[in-house]
Scaffold this motif. Structure first.
Motif, PDB file in Angstrom:
ATOM      1  N   GLU A  61       0.822  -1.208   0.000  1.00 17.29           N
ATOM      2  CA  GLU A  61       0.000   0.000   0.000  1.00 17.29           C
ATOM      3  C   GLU A  61       0.859   1.263   0.000  1.00 17.29           C
ATOM      4  N   LYS A  62       2.048   1.187   0.584  1.00 18.31           N
ATOM      5  CA  LYS A  62       2.919   2.359   0.666  1.00 18.31           C
ATOM      6  C   LYS A  62       4.216   2.087  -0.079  1.00 18.31           C
ATOM      7  N   GLU A  63       4.820   3.172  -0.573  1.00 17.73           N
ATOM      8  CA  GLU A  63       6.088   3.050  -1.281  1.00 17.73           C
ATOM      9  C   GLU A  63       7.207   2.781  -0.278  1.00 17.73           C
ATOM     10  N   LEU A  64       8.048   1.802  -0.608  1.00 19.75           N
ATOM     11  CA  LEU A  64       9.174   1.448   0.248  1.00 19.75           C
ATOM     12  C   LEU A  64      10.476   1.787  -0.461  1.00 19.75           C
ATOM     13  N   LEU A  65      11.456   2.206   0.327  1.00 20.97           N
ATOM     14  CA  LEU A  65      12.769   2.546  -0.187  1.00 20.97           C
ATOM     15  C   LEU A  65      13.783   1.586   0.418  1.00 20.97           C
ATOM     16  N   PRO A  66      14.646   0.938  -0.410  1.00 24.66           N
ATOM     17  CA  PRO A  66      15.667   0.069   0.170  1.00 24.66           C
ATOM     18  C   PRO A  66      16.575   0.887   1.084  1.00 24.66           C
ATOM     19  N   SER A  67      17.041   0.245   2.149  1.00 24.97           N
ATOM     20  CA  SER A  67      17.904   0.959   3.093  1.00 24.97           C
ATOM     21  C   SER A  67      18.998   0.049   3.621  1.00 24.97           C
ATOM     22  N   ILE A  68      20.126   0.668   3.879  1.00 23.44           N
ATOM     23  CA  ILE A  68      21.230   0.018   4.579  1.00 23.44           C
ATOM     24  C   ILE A  68      21.357   0.800   5.874  1.00 23.44           C
ATOM     25  N   GLN A  69      21.166   0.115   6.984  1.00 27.24           N
ATOM     26  CA  GLN A  69      21.149   0.832   8.256  1.00 27.24           C
ATOM     27  C   GLN A  69      21.995   0.108   9.292  1.00 27.24           C
ATOM     28  N   TRP A  70      22.723   0.906  10.060  1.00 26.52           N
ATOM     29  CA  TRP A  70      23.532   0.384  11.147  1.00 26.52           C
ATOM     30  C   TRP A  70      22.606  -0.007  12.288  1.00 26.52           C
ATOM     31  N   VAL A  71      22.714  -1.242  12.753  1.00 27.00           N
ATOM     32  CA  VAL A  71      21.930  -1.715  13.895  1.00 27.00           C
ATOM     33  C   VAL A  71      22.892  -2.221  14.961  1.00 27.00           C
ATOM     34  N   PHE A  72      22.500  -2.082  16.214  1.00 30.36           N
ATOM     35  CA  PHE A  72      23.390  -2.473  17.312  1.00 30.36           C
ATOM     36  C   PHE A  72      23.368  -3.965  17.591  1.00 30.36           C
TER      37      PHE A  72
END
Length: 106
Positions: A26-37
């Motif tokens: 339903e919503k537009e998604l953007l690929p992401s690379i994110q730092w997670v702990f």
């Protein structure tokens, strides 16, 4: 700050973005690379639980929920990026990929 994905990293983000675009959402998604702990994952077949420490994770974010992430475009691929605090003071960051991990290579 200048950010560059290596060819391998860019291809991984591009492939993931293409996969997301084929799924109905339903919503537009953007690929992401994110730092997670840290992250805990469970193997669906064996039930084995794995806990990982700090690392980059490939995922996606709704375009209206990108708080604190940089929006970047490279070779026609738009993606979001969240870096660890230690990298924020760098003038240049190159991110590489070696299955299954993204990492800062410079």
């Amino acid at each position: 700050m200048k950010v560059l994905l290596t060819r391998k990293a860019l291809n991984e983000v591009r492939t993931f973005g293409e996969y997301m675009s084929r799924s109905e959402r339903e919503k537009e998604l953007l690929p992401s690379i994110q730092w997670v702990f840290s992250r805990v994952s469970t193997n669906e077949i064996t039930g084995q639980v794995t806990k990982r420490g700090p690392h980059f994770a490939l995922g996606s974010h709704e375009t209206d929920k990108l708080h604190g992430l940089m929006i970047l475009k490279q070779e026609g691929v738009t993606f979001a990026l969240g870096l660890p605090k230690e990298a924020e003071r760098l003038d240049f960051v190159e991110i590489d990929y070696a299955d299954p991990d993204f990492f800062i290579s410079n």
